[in-house]
Motif scaffolding. Structure first.
Motif, PDB file in Angstrom:
ATOM      1  N   ARG A  45       0.871  -1.174   0.000  1.00 42.67           N
ATOM      2  CA  ARG A  45       0.000   0.000   0.000  1.00 42.67           C
ATOM      3  C   ARG A  45       0.906   1.220   0.000  1.00 42.67           C
ATOM      4  NH1 ARG A  45      -4.970  -1.691   2.624  1.00 42.67           N
ATOM      5  NH2 ARG A  45      -5.635  -3.362   1.258  1.00 42.67           N
ATOM      6  N   MET A  46       0.430   2.296  -0.602  1.00 41.24           N
ATOM      7  CA  MET A  46       1.210   3.527  -0.657  1.00 41.24           C
ATOM      8  C   MET A  46       0.332   4.716  -0.386  1.00 41.24           C
ATOM      9  SD  MET A  46       3.747   2.918  -3.802  1.00 41.24           S
ATOM     10  CE  MET A  46       4.069   1.236  -4.258  1.00 41.24           C
ATOM     11  N   GLN A  47       0.974   5.731   0.147  1.00 44.79           N
ATOM     12  CA  GLN A  47       0.292   6.985   0.444  1.00 44.79           C
ATOM     13  C   GLN A  47       1.279   8.113   0.175  1.00 44.79           C
ATOM     14  OE1 GLN A  47      -1.556   7.080   4.295  1.00 44.79           O
ATOM     15  NE2 GLN A  47      -1.305   9.280   4.476  1.00 44.79           N
ATOM     16  N   PRO A  48       0.815   9.200  -0.472  1.00 44.08           N
ATOM     17  CA  PRO A  48       1.723  10.324  -0.694  1.00 44.08           C
ATOM     18  C   PRO A  48       2.271  10.847   0.635  1.00 44.08           C
ATOM     19  CG  PRO A  48      -0.291  10.628  -1.946  1.00 44.08           C
ATOM     20  CD  PRO A  48      -0.512   9.459  -1.024  1.00 44.08           C
ATOM     21  N   LEU A  49       3.553  11.094   0.650  1.00 40.01           N
ATOM     22  CA  LEU A  49       4.231  11.599   1.840  1.00 40.01           C
ATOM     23  C   LEU A  49       4.623  13.052   1.655  1.00 40.01           C
ATOM     24  CD1 LEU A  49       5.550  10.988   4.628  1.00 40.01           C
ATOM     25  CD2 LEU A  49       7.581  10.252   3.369  1.00 40.01           C
ATOM     26  N   TYR A  50       5.103  13.376   0.460  1.00 37.41           N
ATOM     27  CA  TYR A  50       5.567  14.729   0.183  1.00 37.41           C
ATOM     28  C   TYR A  50       5.327  15.027  -1.297  1.00 37.41           C
ATOM     29  CZ  TYR A  50       8.405  18.920   0.722  1.00 37.41           C
ATOM     30  OH  TYR A  50       8.813  20.230   0.782  1.00 37.41           O
ATOM     31  N   ALA A  51       4.775  16.192  -1.587  1.00 39.44           N
ATOM     32  CA  ALA A  51       4.463  16.554  -2.967  1.00 39.44           C
ATOM     33  C   ALA A  51       5.733  16.611  -3.812  1.00 39.44           C
ATOM     34  CB  ALA A  51       3.751  17.905  -3.013  1.00 39.44           C
ATOM     35  N   GLY A  52       5.642  16.082  -5.032  1.00 42.24           N
ATOM     36  CA  GLY A  52       6.781  16.103  -5.945  1.00 42.24           C
ATOM     37  C   GLY A  52       7.197  17.523  -6.270  1.00 42.24           C
ATOM     38  N   GLU A  53       8.489  17.764  -6.216  1.00 37.94           N
ATOM     39  CA  GLU A  53       9.022  19.093  -6.498  1.00 37.94           C
ATOM     40  C   GLU A  53       9.069  19.349  -7.998  1.00 37.94           C
ATOM     41  OE1 GLU A  53      12.561  20.655  -4.499  1.00 37.94           O
ATOM     42  OE2 GLU A  53      12.531  18.820  -3.298  1.00 37.94           O
ATOM     43  N   LYS A  89      -0.314  14.391   7.275  1.00 39.44           N
ATOM     44  CA  LYS A  89       0.000  15.752   7.736  1.00 39.44           C
ATOM     45  C   LYS A  89       1.168  16.353   6.953  1.00 39.44           C
ATOM     46  CE  LYS A  89      -1.858  15.022  12.312  1.00 39.44           C
ATOM     47  NZ  LYS A  89      -1.620  14.809  13.726  1.00 39.44           N
ATOM     48  N   LEU A  90       2.203  15.553   6.704  1.00 37.28           N
ATOM     49  CA  LEU A  90       3.348  16.048   5.934  1.00 37.28           C
ATOM     50  C   LEU A  90       2.947  16.399   4.504  1.00 37.28           C
ATOM     51  CD1 LEU A  90       6.262  13.707   7.028  1.00 37.28           C
ATOM     52  CD2 LEU A  90       6.111  16.156   7.390  1.00 37.28           C
ATOM     53  N   TYR A  91       2.114  15.551   3.905  1.00 36.94           N
ATOM     54  CA  TYR A  91       1.697  15.810   2.531  1.00 36.94           C
ATOM     55  C   TYR A  91       0.850  17.080   2.459  1.00 36.94           C
ATOM     56  CZ  TYR A  91       0.196  15.098  -2.230  1.00 36.94           C
ATOM     57  OH  TYR A  91      -0.031  15.273  -3.572  1.00 36.94           O
ATOM     58  N   ALA A  92      -0.058  17.251   3.409  1.00 36.36           N
ATOM     59  CA  ALA A  92      -0.877  18.470   3.427  1.00 36.36           C
ATOM     60  C   ALA A  92       0.003  19.715   3.551  1.00 36.36           C
ATOM     61  CB  ALA A  92      -1.879  18.402   4.574  1.00 36.36           C
ATOM     62  N   PHE A  93       1.025  19.630   4.388  1.00 34.94           N
ATOM     63  CA  PHE A  93       1.950  20.752   4.549  1.00 34.94           C
ATOM     64  C   PHE A  93       2.727  20.997   3.263  1.00 34.94           C
ATOM     65  CE2 PHE A  93       6.240  22.286   5.556  1.00 34.94           C
ATOM     66  CZ  PHE A  93       5.915  23.506   6.152  1.00 34.94           C
ATOM     67  N   SER A  94       3.184  19.942   2.594  1.00 34.81           N
ATOM     68  CA  SER A  94       4.011  20.102   1.393  1.00 34.81           C
ATOM     69  C   SER A  94       3.220  20.668   0.220  1.00 34.81           C
ATOM     70  CB  SER A  94       4.667  18.773   0.998  1.00 34.81           C
ATOM     71  OG  SER A  94       3.730  17.891   0.420  1.00 34.81           O
ATOM     72  N   THR A  95       1.923  20.453   0.174  1.00 34.82           N
ATOM     73  CA  THR A  95       1.133  20.958  -0.950  1.00 34.82           C
ATOM     74  C   THR A  95       0.717  22.405  -0.752  1.00 34.82           C
ATOM     75  OG1 THR A  95      -0.898  20.050   0.011  1.00 34.82           O
ATOM     76  CG2 THR A  95       0.263  18.692  -1.621  1.00 34.82           C
ATOM     77  N   ARG A  96       0.914  22.942   0.449  1.00 40.70           N
ATOM     78  CA  ARG A  96       0.576  24.355   0.705  1.00 40.70           C
ATOM     79  C   ARG A  96       1.697  25.294   0.290  1.00 40.70           C
ATOM     80  NH1 ARG A  96      -1.822  23.202   6.407  1.00 40.70           N
ATOM     81  NH2 ARG A  96       0.385  23.011   6.829  1.00 40.70           N
ATOM     82  N   GLN A  97       2.885  24.749   0.049  1.00 39.72           N
ATOM     83  CA  GLN A  97       4.028  25.621  -0.237  1.00 39.72           C
ATOM     84  C   GLN A  97       4.139  25.967  -1.689  1.00 39.72           C
ATOM     85  OE1 GLN A  97       7.612  24.327   1.615  1.00 39.72           O
ATOM     86  NE2 GLN A  97       6.582  23.837   3.493  1.00 39.72           N
TER      87      GLN A  97
END
Length: 181
Positions: A33-41, A173-181
């Motif tokens: 199973r996989m879940q996004p951790l950090y938005a791709g730069e 939580k990390l993914y939500a933070f990374s997509t706000r930047q």
């Protein structure tokens, strides 16, 4: 904690030898199973000192047509290479050819760029984490933009890991933070 390339992490997760993995990209397949951790730069082109493209504000379609693209071995993560190649082509960016470096570490690729063997692609933040190499190399963003796939948290679903439940919460939580930047 171990530092392993994506293919090795996926193999160890499937075998039950690893509880969690942080991977660049892989095709999800049971029992994983996989879940996004950090938005791709956003993707940047890494260039050697004095490269003619380094003076440009951005790399446009056609600019890389005469360049050799250096990359880690495709066997380390074939799915990632395929996704990136499709994204580049879809945005109109093409290179003369690809050349794999011997090692799978991004620094191996950066050393090749520094030696003038070709150009490389990486996250826009790559030079900030490249140590002394980051001080001598330059980078330019692609225009139109191309983004790397999201960094993924991966775990074995069967049998489930107790650690996976907690990690999924943190990943969200990390993914939500990374997509706000």
């Amino acid at each position: 904690m171990l530092h392993l390339d994506t293919a090795e992490q996926v193999a160890r997760l499937r075998a039950g030898d690893l509880d969690l993995g942080v991977i660049d990209y892989a095709e999800p397949a049971p029992p994983l199973r996989m879940q996004p951790l950090y938005a791709g730069e956003r993707v940047a082109v890494v260039l050697s000192p004095g490269h003619p493209l380094a003076a440009r504000p951005a790399i446009r379609p056609g600019d890389l047509a005469g360049e050799t693209l250096l990359s880690p071995s495709r066997t380390a993560n074939p799915a990632f290479h395929d996704v990136l190649d499709r994204a580049l082509s879809g945005a109109g960016h093409r290179v003369r050819g690809w050349r794999e470096t011997r090692g799978s570490d991004p620094h191996d690729v950066l050393f090749g760029v520094a030696q003038g063997q070709g150009v490389a692609l990486g996250p826009s933040s790559i030079l900030r984490s490249a140590g002394e190499l980051g001080a001598i190399l330059s980078s330019c963003l692609l225009d139109p933009p191309v983004h790397l796939p999201d960094i993924q948290l991966a775990w074995r679903a069967d049998p489930p890991s107790a650690l996976a439940d907690v990690a999924q919460e943190v990943a969200a939580k990390l993914y939500a933070f990374s997509t706000r930047q």
